[in-house]
Design an enzyme around this catalytic site. Structure first.
Site, PDB file in Angstrom:
ATOM      1  N   HIS A 156      -8.994   7.986  -2.635  1.00 40.28           N
ATOM      2  CA  HIS A 156      -9.159   7.237  -1.378  1.00 40.28           C
ATOM      3  C   HIS A 156      -8.005   7.434  -0.417  1.00 40.28           C
ATOM      4  CE1 HIS A 156     -12.662   4.611  -2.555  1.00 40.28           C
ATOM      5  NE2 HIS A 156     -12.379   5.251  -3.678  1.00 40.28           N
ATOM      6  N   ASP A 354      -3.040   7.793   6.587  1.00 40.42           N
ATOM      7  CA  ASP A 354      -4.082   6.977   5.960  1.00 40.42           C
ATOM      8  C   ASP A 354      -5.210   7.880   5.494  1.00 40.42           C
ATOM      9  OD1 ASP A 354      -5.382   4.668   5.164  1.00 40.42           O
ATOM     10  OD2 ASP A 354      -5.003   3.626   7.050  1.00 40.42           O
TER      11      ASP A 354
HETATM   12  O1  F6P Z   1      -7.329   2.320  -0.779  1.00 37.75           O
HETATM   13  C1  F6P Z   1      -6.092   2.334  -1.365  1.00 37.75           C
HETATM   14  C2  F6P Z   1      -5.848   1.120  -2.239  1.00 37.75           C
HETATM   15  O2  F6P Z   1      -4.692   1.316  -2.990  1.00 37.75           O
HETATM   16  C3  F6P Z   1      -6.974   0.816  -3.195  1.00 37.75           C
HETATM   17  O3  F6P Z   1      -6.947   1.581  -4.354  1.00 37.75           O
HETATM   18  C4  F6P Z   1      -6.736  -0.635  -3.407  1.00 37.75           C
HETATM   19  O4  F6P Z   1      -7.799  -1.332  -3.944  1.00 37.75           O
HETATM   20  C5  F6P Z   1      -6.348  -1.123  -2.029  1.00 37.75           C
HETATM   21  O5  F6P Z   1      -5.666  -0.060  -1.463  1.00 37.75           O
HETATM   22  C6  F6P Z   1      -5.520  -2.401  -2.048  1.00 37.75           C
HETATM   23  O6  F6P Z   1      -4.311  -2.214  -2.752  1.00 37.75           O
HETATM   24  P1  F6P Z   1      -3.929  -3.114  -4.006  1.00 37.75           P
HETATM   25  O7  F6P Z   1      -5.082  -2.995  -4.986  1.00 37.75           O
HETATM   26  O8  F6P Z   1      -2.663  -2.541  -4.536  1.00 37.75           O
HETATM   27  O9  F6P Z   1      -3.788  -4.501  -3.491  1.00 37.75           O
END
Ligand code: F6P
Length: 455
Positions: A156, A354
């Site tokens: 992602h 991003d």
């Molecule tokens: O999209 C990137 C990401 O790291 C996802 O894998 C994740 O769910 C989201 O951002 C939010 O980050 P976190 O799970 O560390 O709160």
């Protein structure tokens, strides 16, 4: 036909925080036809808790299976290797990377455990789709458990050039781990090309090169448009509208993260106020910034920095009846956010780097076609490759970004409609279902009739 098994670190049974970020929202869209979703519960337990425990629940046609992580797992796997080494490096910030061998071992350990617990639930004809940088070695570990299923991976976030990736101490191990996947998907052609270049540079993954592709992630565009039209009546949207008293709204919605460029965006806004006397008293910038990963020092530093900039600009420009920046460190529910996007004259999505940025896509989908707002979008967001009706900026150029803000708030209706229409049509024919089908058709051509991909 087998089930679709989605695996991700965050799973939205973990409470509200799990819905922060595009991944959880998109994967909900990917599982509309049902399946199993496996991952972390979001809960932390003591180090001596039962490592075999799995919590299961069913919600409609989706079964959820989640595991807790120990304090040591969270420290080493999540906060450590995933978010202090991989996250900064894959966002081109080798300067912020903090690599520790112990964290890397914790990362491999958690992937091994996920593989062991998941493999007990997998049937022979299931298709496994692994998501994001937390779980790169999962397929390798699943193969060690004897699984021969089709396994795909989707990243992602961005993938950098070989010069940047070469700073990763266990880079070779990670590249090897990808070989266990049948298909490796990236957000953009550039990410996929960078990854292929890393394999070439490391003289690795000859066969893997034919199993790499770009699959730009998306949203449920039409559904989100409907949600936004209804959300105008949401109490949160109404509260904001009343408080604006006819002023124009500029909105930014980002997790608190140094990759999002919130500090530079605020500086650009300050510059815009300085250069645009008519904006004083007439424009409000709402920045919604929920916190995650607060235990990582770089995030705490960023939090202080943004609060300081917001305070300085508000101190310099506020009047008795107007404060230019409203800065909120909290989550706003998705259905209310849709209404705020629709109310805004300008959407600000200006990350320094991003993978895609689904806020940009949601902002477009939420607009009123009679009177659409303008999107100001960083050229470093994956979404910039698709949303060419946005005002594209380089967020490092504070003055040019400020000039784009001025252009956005004064853009004539005709131009706004024209720009918005091309972007909205693009999103309707390239929504989250098309994304899912493109990936699944590619990995298992016999699973479903091939859909036409417009990207
Ligand atoms: O999209 C990137 C990401 O790291 C996802 O894998 C994740 O769910 C989201 O951002 C939010 O980050 P976190 O799970 O560390 O709160």
């Amino acid at each position: 036909m087998g089930r679709l098994i989605v695996v991700s670190n965050r799973v939205p049974t973990a409470g509200r925080a799990a819905d922060i970020g595009g991944l959880a929202v998109a994967l909900k869209g990917a599982l509309t036809s049902g399946g199993l979703w496996f991952g972390w519960s979001g809960e932390t337990t003591a180090n001596d808790a039962d490592p075999e425990a799995v919590k299961s629940r069913i919600d409609g046609n989706v079964a959820f299976s989640v595991v807790d992580l120990s304090e040591q797992d969270v420290r080493e796997y999540y906060l450590g290797f995933a978010n202090r080494a991989l996250w900064p490096l894959l966002h081109y910030r080798a300067d912020l990377m903090e690599f520790r061998q112990q964290d890397y071992e914790g990362y491999r350990r958690v992937n091994r455990r996920f593989a062991r617990l998941l493999s007990r639930q997998v049937r022979a004809d299931d298709l496994i789709w692994v998501h994001d940088y937390h779980l790169i070695p999962l397929a390798e570990e699943l193969r060690r458990q004897g699984l021969r299923n089709r396994i795909g991976f989707f990243l992602h976030i961005p993938w950098p050039s070989p010069d940047v990736f070469s700073a990763m101490p266990r880079g070779r191990d990670l590249l090897t781990a990808f070989e266990a996947y049948d298909l490796v998907g990236f957000q953009t052609d550039r990410d996929a090309a960078n990854f292929a270049d890393c394999l070439t540079r490391a003289e690795q993954g000859e066969k893997l090169k034919n199993r790499i592709g770009a699959f730009p992630i998306s949203i449920a565009a039409k559904e989100f448009a409907t949600l936004a039209a209804e959300a105008a009546a949401h109490p949160i949207a109404q509260k904001l509208e009343t408080s604006l008293r006819g002023r124009k709204l500029m909105i930014g919605v980002d997790r608190l993260d140094y990759t999002k460029g919130i500090d530079r965006r605020m500086e650009s806004f300050g510059h815009f106020l300085e250069k645009t006397p008519s904006a004083k008293g007439n424009v409000v910038y709402l920045q919604v910034t929920p916190k995650t990963r607060s235990e990582v020092p770089e995030y705490a530093d960023m939090q202080r920095r943004i609060a300081e900039i917001a305070g300085r600009i508000n101190g310099a420009f506020s009047d008795l009846d107007w404060m230019p920046i409203r800065y909120l460190n909290r989550t706003i529910r998705h259905e209310a956010l849709a209404g705020l996007y629709r109310m805004a004259a300008v959407g600000l999505v200006t990350p320094l780097r991003d993978g895609m940025n689904l806020v940009a896509k949601e902002f477009i989908a939420a607009q009123d076609e009679e009177d659409p707002g303008v999107l100001v979008l960083s050229r470093f967001a994956g979404a910039a490759g698709e949303l060419d009706g946005a005002l594209i900026v380089n967020p490092h150029d504070i003055e040019a970004t400020a000039a784009a803000f001025a252009k956005a708030v004064t853009m004539p209706l005709e131009e706004r409609r024209r720009r918005w229409r091309t972007m909205f049509d693009h999103l309707c024919s390239n929504d989250v279902v098309v994304w899912r089908e493109r990936f699944l058709n590619e990995i298992a051509p016999s699973r479903a009739p091939r859909m036409k991909a417009a990207v």
